[in-house]
Motif scaffolding. Structure first.
Motif, PDB file in Angstrom:
ATOM      1  N   TYR A 101      -2.201   5.458   2.557  1.00  0.00           N
ATOM      2  CA  TYR A 101      -2.874   4.319   3.047  1.00  0.00           C
ATOM      3  C   TYR A 101      -2.184   3.635   4.000  1.00  0.00           C
ATOM      4  O   TYR A 101      -2.455   2.879   4.675  1.00  0.00           O
ATOM      5  CB  TYR A 101      -3.243   2.984   1.943  1.00  0.00           C
ATOM      6  CG  TYR A 101      -4.375   2.079   2.412  1.00  0.00           C
ATOM      7  CD1 TYR A 101      -5.951   1.950   2.735  1.00  0.00           C
ATOM      8  CD2 TYR A 101      -3.087   0.813   2.221  1.00  0.00           C
ATOM      9  CE1 TYR A 101      -5.658   1.318   2.699  1.00  0.00           C
ATOM     10  CE2 TYR A 101      -4.082  -0.188   3.060  1.00  0.00           C
ATOM     11  CZ  TYR A 101      -5.420  -0.421   3.049  1.00  0.00           C
ATOM     12  OH  TYR A 101      -5.661  -1.523   3.209  1.00  0.00           O
ATOM     13  N   ARG A 102      -0.755   3.451   3.766  1.00  0.00           N
ATOM     14  CA  ARG A 102       0.356   2.657   4.050  1.00  0.00           C
ATOM     15  C   ARG A 102       0.806   3.017   5.239  1.00  0.00           C
ATOM     16  O   ARG A 102       0.724   2.515   6.038  1.00  0.00           O
ATOM     17  CB  ARG A 102       1.317   2.473   3.005  1.00  0.00           C
ATOM     18  CG  ARG A 102       2.342   2.207   3.451  1.00  0.00           C
ATOM     19  CD  ARG A 102       4.536   2.287   2.611  1.00  0.00           C
ATOM     20  NE  ARG A 102       5.352   1.637   4.327  1.00  0.00           N
ATOM     21  CZ  ARG A 102       5.132   0.553   4.285  1.00  0.00           C
ATOM     22  NH1 ARG A 102       4.823  -0.310   4.334  1.00  0.00           N
ATOM     23  NH2 ARG A 102       5.748   0.190   5.848  1.00  0.00           N
ATOM     24  N   LYS A 147      -1.501   2.642   7.941  1.00  0.00           N
ATOM     25  CA  LYS A 147      -1.735   1.005   8.115  1.00  0.00           C
ATOM     26  C   LYS A 147      -0.697   0.808   8.941  1.00  0.00           C
ATOM     27  O   LYS A 147       0.155   0.051   9.851  1.00  0.00           O
ATOM     28  CB  LYS A 147      -1.317   0.057   6.648  1.00  0.00           C
ATOM     29  CG  LYS A 147      -1.574  -1.542   7.426  1.00  0.00           C
ATOM     30  CD  LYS A 147      -1.459  -1.935   6.227  1.00  0.00           C
ATOM     31  CE  LYS A 147      -1.692  -3.061   6.763  1.00  0.00           C
ATOM     32  NZ  LYS A 147      -0.954  -4.299   4.665  1.00  0.00           N
ATOM     33  N   LEU A 202      -0.720   1.247  12.344  1.00  0.00           N
ATOM     34  CA  LEU A 202      -1.619   0.839  13.867  1.00  0.00           C
ATOM     35  C   LEU A 202      -0.796  -0.931  13.179  1.00  0.00           C
ATOM     36  O   LEU A 202      -1.206  -2.195  13.877  1.00  0.00           O
ATOM     37  CB  LEU A 202      -2.953   0.538  13.063  1.00  0.00           C
ATOM     38  CG  LEU A 202      -4.012   1.678  12.865  1.00  0.00           C
ATOM     39  CD1 LEU A 202      -4.960   1.746  12.387  1.00  0.00           C
ATOM     40  CD2 LEU A 202      -3.802   2.351  14.684  1.00  0.00           C
ATOM     41  N   ASP A 203      -0.630  -1.551  12.446  1.00  0.00           N
ATOM     42  CA  ASP A 203       0.504  -2.562  12.754  1.00  0.00           C
ATOM     43  C   ASP A 203       1.595  -2.858  13.045  1.00  0.00           C
ATOM     44  O   ASP A 203       2.123  -2.526  13.544  1.00  0.00           O
ATOM     45  CB  ASP A 203       1.230  -2.987  10.583  1.00  0.00           C
ATOM     46  CG  ASP A 203       0.862  -4.063  10.618  1.00  0.00           C
ATOM     47  OD1 ASP A 203       1.161  -4.477  11.468  1.00  0.00           O
ATOM     48  OD2 ASP A 203       1.359  -4.237   9.437  1.00  0.00           O
ATOM     49  N   VAL A 240       1.686  -1.138  -0.494  1.00  0.00           N
ATOM     50  CA  VAL A 240       0.841  -1.695   0.345  1.00  0.00           C
ATOM     51  C   VAL A 240       1.186  -2.922   0.002  1.00  0.00           C
ATOM     52  O   VAL A 240       0.268  -4.074   1.078  1.00  0.00           O
ATOM     53  CB  VAL A 240      -0.142  -1.625  -0.033  1.00  0.00           C
ATOM     54  CG1 VAL A 240      -0.712  -0.272  -0.332  1.00  0.00           C
ATOM     55  CG2 VAL A 240      -0.596  -1.434  -1.348  1.00  0.00           C
ATOM     56  N   GLU A 252       2.191  -7.312   1.128  1.00  0.00           N
ATOM     57  CA  GLU A 252       2.111  -8.240   2.086  1.00  0.00           C
ATOM     58  C   GLU A 252       3.595  -8.571   1.756  1.00  0.00           C
ATOM     59  O   GLU A 252       2.886  -9.685   1.853  1.00  0.00           O
ATOM     60  CB  GLU A 252       0.863  -9.008   2.519  1.00  0.00           C
ATOM     61  CG  GLU A 252      -0.048  -8.374   2.868  1.00  0.00           C
ATOM     62  CD  GLU A 252       0.343  -7.449   4.753  1.00  0.00           C
ATOM     63  OE1 GLU A 252       0.672  -8.533   5.464  1.00  0.00           O
ATOM     64  OE2 GLU A 252      -0.132  -6.952   5.069  1.00  0.00           O
TER      65      GLU A 252
END
Length: 257
Positions: A131-132, A135, A138-139, A194, A196
């Protein structure tokens, strides 16, 4: 020379795949407990899996350097890098934690009541790593620093556990053979990957003290810790990395990796 960064990335993947083989083939020995015999995983052979994770991290570091030096950064290289990291720093630490959990349960009197359901939480590590990494690709905020713990840091931390169990500095092996400690570690690692939370990148764009004080301090603490803490230096540096990131509050950029 155009394929050099990709070759280094594949070196990362090769080491990760080899680490998987070492974990799968870690021998077990029979131990007596309460008058019965049980199969217990010996953490010592996982030494080579730990070494492969360290080597994979070196390849992961140098492929980025090569890409920047040769000005060959590309979307393809970014995707290939994430696929390699998923194996070396996602799947491998998950499998290590799975084996360590199994060994911890083997020392309990009700070992025969333990099912794979009890060990399955270890497999959340590769899930959260995937998942990380997806992400991250795309981050656009993570060009200079990270948001959440990078997967190589997780991989190196878990890779130190078999060595800590083998050499037992400060009696830490006792804690790493406790199922509840392992469950807490799994939960924290999954969350930190994950979360923030801005985390420091170890990329030095200059040697000026003010913008890099946290990075320099982390390097100094690592060098000081090695002769005194031995293999416990890795979890010590990991904790320092998290704390320094929280204090330094690194800024995040807007350009893609």
């Amino acid at each position: 020379m155009k394929q050099l960064p990709n070759i280094l990335t594949l070196g990362n993947l090769f080491c990760g795949a080899l680490a998987v083989i070492y974990i799968l083939h870690s021998p077990e020995y029979r131990a007596e407990f309460n008058g019965g015999e049980y199969l217990v995983t010996n953490p010592a052979p996982m030494y080579w899996a730990s070494a492969m994770v360290v080597l994979a991290a070196l390849f992961d570091f140098t492929d980025g350097l090569a890409a920047r030096w040769l000005k060959l950064q590309s979307p393809f290289g970014r995707e290939l890098d994430s696929l390699a990291d998923m194996v070396s720093f996602g799947l491998v630490p998950g499998m290590m934690l799975f084996r360590l959990l199994r060994s911890a349960y083997m020392s309990m009197p009700d070992v025969f009541d333990v099912s794979y359901v009890n060990l399955a939480p270890a497999l959340m590590v590769p899930c959260f790593a995937a998942y990380r990494l997806a992400k991250f690709n795309l981050d656009t905020r993570q060009s200079e620093n990270f948001i959440g713990i990078p997967t190589p840091a997780v991989g190196l931390l878990v890779a130190s556990f078999p060595m800590i169990i083998m050499y037992n500095p400060f009696n830490l092996a006792h804690w790493l053979q406790n199922i509840w400690v392992l469950y807490i570690i799994i939960a924290l690692l999954c969350y930190l990957m994950v979360a923030e939370i801005p985390m420091l990148s170890l990329k030095f764009k200059s040697l000026q003290i003010k913008p890099n004080w946290a990075r320099f301090l982390l390097v100094v603490l690592s060098l000081i810790g090695i002769p005194f803490l031995q293999f416990a230096t890795v979890p010590f540096v990991f904790v320092c990395y998290v704390l320094l990131s929280l204090v330094a509050k690194p800024t995040t950029g807007s350009a893609a990796k």
